[in-house]
Scaffold this motif. Structure first.
Motif, PDB file in Angstrom:
ATOM      1  N   SER A  47       0.746  -1.069  -0.130  1.00 38.32           N
ATOM      2  CA  SER A  47      -0.006   0.268   0.228  1.00 38.32           C
ATOM      3  C   SER A  47       0.987   1.340  -0.071  1.00 38.32           C
ATOM      4  O   SER A  47       2.042   1.188   0.489  1.00 38.32           O
ATOM      5  N   ASN A  48       0.365   2.137  -0.522  1.00 39.04           N
ATOM      6  CA  ASN A  48       1.156   3.681  -0.592  1.00 39.04           C
ATOM      7  C   ASN A  48       1.705   3.880   0.711  1.00 39.04           C
ATOM      8  O   ASN A  48       1.020   3.791   1.962  1.00 39.04           O
TER       9      ASN A  48
ATOM     10  N   ASN B 258       4.646   4.924  -4.089  1.00 39.16           N
ATOM     11  CA  ASN B 258       3.605   5.932  -4.519  1.00 39.16           C
ATOM     12  C   ASN B 258       3.169   5.270  -5.727  1.00 39.16           C
ATOM     13  O   ASN B 258       3.711   5.336  -6.902  1.00 39.16           O
ATOM     14  N   LYS B 259       2.074   4.674  -5.656  1.00 42.06           N
ATOM     15  CA  LYS B 259       1.145   4.215  -6.848  1.00 42.06           C
ATOM     16  C   LYS B 259       1.055   5.202  -8.067  1.00 42.06           C
ATOM     17  O   LYS B 259       0.953   4.824  -9.147  1.00 42.06           O
TER      18      LYS B 259
END
Lengths: 115, 112
Positions: free
Chosen positions: B52-53, B66-67
């Motif tokens: 997850s971010n 950082n998607k």
């Protein structure tokens, strides 16, 4: 100790010969993989198996074959049809399903040289 | 062609410094991200996973994701000569999927 055993560590082959690389795991993992690594390059997926008696081609399956008759074993045969077989071959395993699928445990590798 | 890009290096840092390793990936749908360490002549070893971010810390290692920017990084604090290795970034396109794509790796040298 749990882990993945690959053999042989070093293998020399003449052109035109088939060779089989052994991979055995005692981690009780459902999924097993074969990767190839060439100098200065990342790992490329050859074949993977999610479960016994099932396997799927990866990105560079041509010239290779596999079998998955037992959960613990996933041998790779490098056939004479593989044009550039000299490489470092890595066997890996992982849990299957969920995020842990991508967490790979690798064997020590088999270095194949074609003479 | 789904790709994972890394600067090949070598990245050289003095002992005790922070080493920063970066990775970008092309498939916006990617779900799982991993850092492996590979010593010369040896097989890769998983050191961090992130899903997850944000940041994930484990000892001296911090993974950052950082998607939106399709960017993953690994920070190594208090770098030691034993950290000298090639660091491989890997991306799994689907959660629970079996196809993991690896970058070519960044070579790190930590000078004593």
């Amino acid at each position: 100790d749990g882990g993945i055993t690959q053999s042989p560590k070093y293998l020399f082959r003449k052109e035109g010969q088939n060779v089989t690389l052994s991979c055995e795991q005692n981690l009780n993992h459902d999924a097993m993989y074969w990767y190839r690594q060439d100098p200065g390059q990342g790992l490329r997926l050859i074949y993977y198996s999610q479960i016994v008696n099932d396997f799927q081609k990866g990105d560079i399956a041509e010239g290779y074959s596999v079998s998955r008759e037992k959960k613990e074993s996933f041998p790779l045969t490098v056939t004479s049809a593989q044009k550039n077989p000299t490489a470092f071959y890595l066997c890996a395993s992982s849990r299957a399903g969920g995020m842990n699928t991508g967490e790979l445990f690798f064997g020590e590798g088999s270095r194949l040289t074609v003479l | 062609q789904k790709e994972v890009e890394q600067n090949s290096g070598p990245l050289s840092v003095p002992e005790g410094a922070i080493a920063s390793l970066n990775c970008t990936y092309s498939d916006r749908g990617s779900q799982s991200f991993f850092w492996y360490r590979q010593y010369s002549g040896k097989s890769p070893e998983l050191i961090m996973s992130i899903y997850s971010n944000g940041d994930k810390e484990d000892g001296r290692f911090t993974a950052q994701l950082n998607k939106a920017s399709q960017y993953v990084s690994l920070l190594i604090r208090d770098s030691q000569p034993s950290d000298s290795a090639t660091y491989l970034c890997a991306v799994n396109l689907d959660t629970g999927g079996f196809k993991t794509i690896f970058g070519a790796g960044t070579r790190l040298f930590v000078k004593a």
